[in-house]
Design an enzyme around this catalytic site. Structure first.
Site, PDB file in Angstrom:
ATOM      1  N   ALA A   2     -62.781   1.701  15.894  1.00 13.29           N
ATOM      2  CA  ALA A   2     -62.436   2.850  16.744  1.00 13.29           C
ATOM      3  C   ALA A   2     -63.419   4.009  16.576  1.00 13.29           C
ATOM      4  O   ALA A   2     -63.450   4.912  17.400  1.00 13.29           O
ATOM      5  CB  ALA A   2     -61.018   3.328  16.430  1.00 13.29           C
ATOM      6  N   LYS A   3     -64.231   3.991  15.523  1.00 16.62           N
ATOM      7  CA  LYS A   3     -65.082   5.134  15.203  1.00 16.62           C
ATOM      8  C   LYS A   3     -66.417   5.073  15.960  1.00 16.62           C
ATOM      9  O   LYS A   3     -66.646   4.161  16.732  1.00 16.62           O
ATOM     10  CB  LYS A   3     -65.302   5.193  13.690  1.00 16.62           C
ATOM     11  N   HIS A   4     -67.312   6.038  15.686  1.00 14.94           N
ATOM     12  CA  HIS A   4     -68.538   6.151  16.494  1.00 14.94           C
ATOM     13  C   HIS A   4     -69.435   4.926  16.424  1.00 14.94           C
ATOM     14  O   HIS A   4     -70.019   4.527  17.414  1.00 14.94           O
ATOM     15  CB  HIS A   4     -69.353   7.373  16.050  1.00 14.94           C
TER      16      HIS A   4
END
Ligand SMILES: *Cc1c(COP(=O)(O)O)cnc(C)c1O
Length: 399
Positions: free
Chosen positions: A195-197
């Site tokens: 879900a992160k960058h």
């Protein structure tokens, strides 16, 4: 007059649900991982050092230590600072459990403080009030990708001789007064959850300019074995010493190769996140019933999340109903976060309870995370905007 909501039997905006977050994996990523699989070095090899060096240079720090989750990075930070029984570490109420758990892993006490009502960032004045003789560190969380008030936090930390840690898991690529997030705290931590960058499947990084802290974190991720495996191989020695209690928190070369490939696309994906945020901001500016995430002049947001706050006094329903109606329209909105003091663990261990941190309590009833990820098309963005318009239109008090 409003259209019939999908939750009441009307036609949904989307047939296939749009998630709130999603990784981007391309052919270069697949090729990078495949190359490592064929190379013979599956872990503790050249891809780990390469990822660490490129990451350190991106956030402009001297040292980056790759670990197998953002949680492990926070734990390594607590270990490196020698946080232990009797120590206190100040954390914001509005964060993911891992921020506080890293303190508990070291048998120290997280001290929860309230956040600013608008930004949902840790409130430096609340931090100041919470400092005691036992306080060892502050963990600031760059909520949603918006940089914490670093100058104010640094002032409090220096005044009391405590360490400033950044849980920067939301904020890879964010800028605070011309400095990249990651370069502002004594140690900053990042996550590579999908879900992160950027993602490595699971993974994390702890970064610092301090040689000794970096050394301690490197040891900690490898059972606190005194000798670096590469040094040992060079010296052709089988000897090593376990000097303290560490963990296996290593990140594999497969994952680091993916990280290197993902990092190359980070600038473009940050641009896309910011472009999506501008489209949301523009569309919601003239809509009643919600507040867009605040932005500050001297900060550049990284938009891990786009969190709106519902104006409940203008709506006939609560957040729960808006959440359900948005899902029915095919928009998989989410809630970040259930504040720490609403969870059983912290209630039983720390004696905190619902109502203790009014800004976080109030925000918790109003927050809603809209979809935000670089692969979203303009059509996806329009669908979200249309669904918000439709749902809030139907649920407004004056509707
Ligand atoms: C994602 C996240 C973590 C933990 O990262 P993992 O890689 O899932 O262990 C910690 N803190 C915050 C604020 C996060 O968003």
């Amino acid at each position: 007059m409003s259209e019939r909501l999908a939750i009441e039997g009307g036609a949904a905006i989307r047939q296939t649900p749009l998630p709130y977050a999603q990784q981007s994996i391309d052919d270069a990523d697949v090729a990078a991982v495949t190359e490592v699989l064929r190379s013979g070095w599956l872990t503790t090899g050249p891809s780990v050092s390469k990822f660490e060096q490129q990451f350190a240079s991106f956030v402009t720090v001297r040292h980056a230590v790759a670990v197998n989750s953002g949680t492990a990075a926070l734990h390594a930070a607590m270990f490196a600072l020698q946080v232990g029984p009797g120590d206190e570490v100040i954390v914001p109420a509005m964060t993911f459990a891992a921020t506080a758990n890293a303190v508990l892993f070291q048998n120290a006490a997280p001290v929860i403080v309230d956040v600013d009502a608008e930004t949902l960032l840790i409130d430096p004045q609340a931090v100041e009030r919470a400092v005691t003789r036992r306080t060892k560190a502050i963990i600031a969380v760059d909520f949603a990708g918006d940089p914490s008030p670093y100058d104010e936090l640094r002032t409090v930390a220096n005044k009391h001789g405590i360490t400033l840690i950044a849980d920067a898991c939301h904020a890879l690529g964010a800028i605070y007064k011309d400095c990249p997030v990651g370069s502002l705290a004594d140690i900053s931590t990042f996550s590579f959850h999908p879900a992160k960058h950027i993602t490595t499947g699971e993974g994390g990084m702890a970064v610092t300019d301090d040689d000794e802290l970096a050394h301690r974190m490197r040891r900690f991720r490898n059972h606190c074995i005194s000798a670096d495996p590469k040094e040992r191989a060079k010296k052709r020695s089988w000897r090593y010493d376990v000097v303290d209690l560490g963990f296996n928190y290593r990140l594999s070369d497969l994952q680091c190769a993916l990280g290197v490939a993902q990092l190359q696309r980070l600038p473009a994906s940050l641009d896309r996140r910011r472009a999506i945020a501008r489209m949301y901001d523009a569309a919601f500016a003239e809509m009643n019933g919600l507040r867009t995430p605040p932005t500050r002049k001297d900060c550049i947001h990284a938009y891990h999340l786009y969190v709106i706050q519902l104006e409940l006094d203008r709506l006939a329903v609560d957040r729960e109903a808006v959440y359900a109606a948005m899902h029915a329209e095919g928009i998989a909105v989410n809630v970040h976060y259930i504040p720490l003091h609403h969870h059983t663990l912290y209630q039983t261990r720390l004696g905190v309870g619902v109502g203790d941190f009014p800004n976080a309590d109030r925000a918790y009833e109003r927050i809603l995370t809209l979809p935000m990820f670089p692969k979203m098309t303009d059509k996806d963005v329009d669908d979200v905007i249309e669904a918000v318009r439709k749902v809030l239109g139907a649920y407004r008090r004056d509707a």
